[in-house]
Design an enzyme around this catalytic site. Structure first.
Site, PDB file in Angstrom:
ATOM      1  N   CYS A   1       0.837  -1.204   0.000  1.00  0.00           N
ATOM      2  CA  CYS A   1       0.000   0.000   0.000  1.00  0.00           C
ATOM      3  C   CYS A   1       0.874   1.257   0.000  1.00  0.00           C
ATOM      4  O   CYS A   1       1.603   1.509   0.960  1.00  0.00           O
ATOM      5  CB  CYS A   1      -0.919  -0.043   1.227  1.00  0.00           C
ATOM      6  SG  CYS A   1      -1.778   1.479   1.579  1.00  0.00           S
TER       7      CYS A   1
ATOM      8  N   CYS B   1       0.212   3.727   2.822  1.00  0.00           N
ATOM      9  CA  CYS B   1       0.674   3.153   4.095  1.00  0.00           C
ATOM     10  C   CYS B   1       2.165   3.427   4.298  1.00  0.00           C
ATOM     11  O   CYS B   1       2.603   3.666   5.423  1.00  0.00           O
ATOM     12  CB  CYS B   1       0.432   1.642   4.126  1.00  0.00           C
ATOM     13  SG  CYS B   1      -1.303   1.189   4.045  1.00  0.00           S
TER      14      CYS B   1
END
Length: 188
Positions: free
Chosen positions: A111, A114
């Site tokens: 991600c 993230c």
């Protein structure tokens, strides 16, 4: 590299269209072609030997030296301030006695947001030192725990106060560092 220069003859030619019409006759069009343009190449600097075909140091044939061993395992290293914990460790930490707020980051290694959030959380961990406990949970490794916590989007942050009478605050998506500071300072 070479620069391309266009040279035209010194005479100025104009492109012209002319046509004649008569009341009942077809239209006659004539067109004068533009003057021919000649191109000359001017060499501005030497060619890079990496990109020449006859160079012995071509990119495709040069053997690579390994300068250091690549990191083993997941992208999260153990020497970071933000600790990666299992689901069982997180549950014990939440239920246990704490005197500092707890920030739980649900993330995935694939991600992009993230990864950006991880950098901000590391800066936050340096700033708050032992006044806030920040931990990470990999949703790929702890899928059932993430499902039970109803994590729908990544990254998801849970801000848990040490005071059990206060509700936890949940955010989804990438949030600014200042917003995290405001939640920790004012809400927990």
């Amino acid at each position: 590299m070479a620069l391309l220069q266009a040279q035209t003859s010194p005479h100025i030619h104009s492109h012209s269209f002319s046509f004649k019409t008569h009341s009942h006759s077809p239209v006659l069009l004539s067109f004068q072609a533009p003057p021919p343009v000649s191109f000359t190449f001017v060499k501005t600097h030497h060619q890079n030997p990496l990109f020449s075909n006859n160079s012995p140091s071509s990119l495709s044939t040069t053997p690579r030296k390994v300068l250091c061993r690549p990191p083993h395992g997941k992208h999260v290293r153990q020497d970071y301030l933000v600790e990666k914990l299992s689901a069982q460790d997180v549950q014990e930490l939440i239920k246990g006695d704490r005197n500092v707020p707890l920030v739980v980051d649900f993330f995935a290694t694939w991600c992009g947001p993230c990864i950006l959030m991880a950098q901000e959380l590391e800066m936050l961990a340096v700033e708050y030192e032992s006044n806030v406990k920040i931990i990470k949970v990999d949703t790929d490794d702890e899928y059932e725990f993430a499902r039970d916590m109803q994590v729908r989007g990544l990254p998801t942050l849970l801000f848990i106060s040490p005071d059990s009478s206060k509700d936890a605050i949940r955010t989804e998506g990438l949030i600014p560092l200042q917003m995290m500071r405001d939640i920790i300072d004012n809400e927990l």
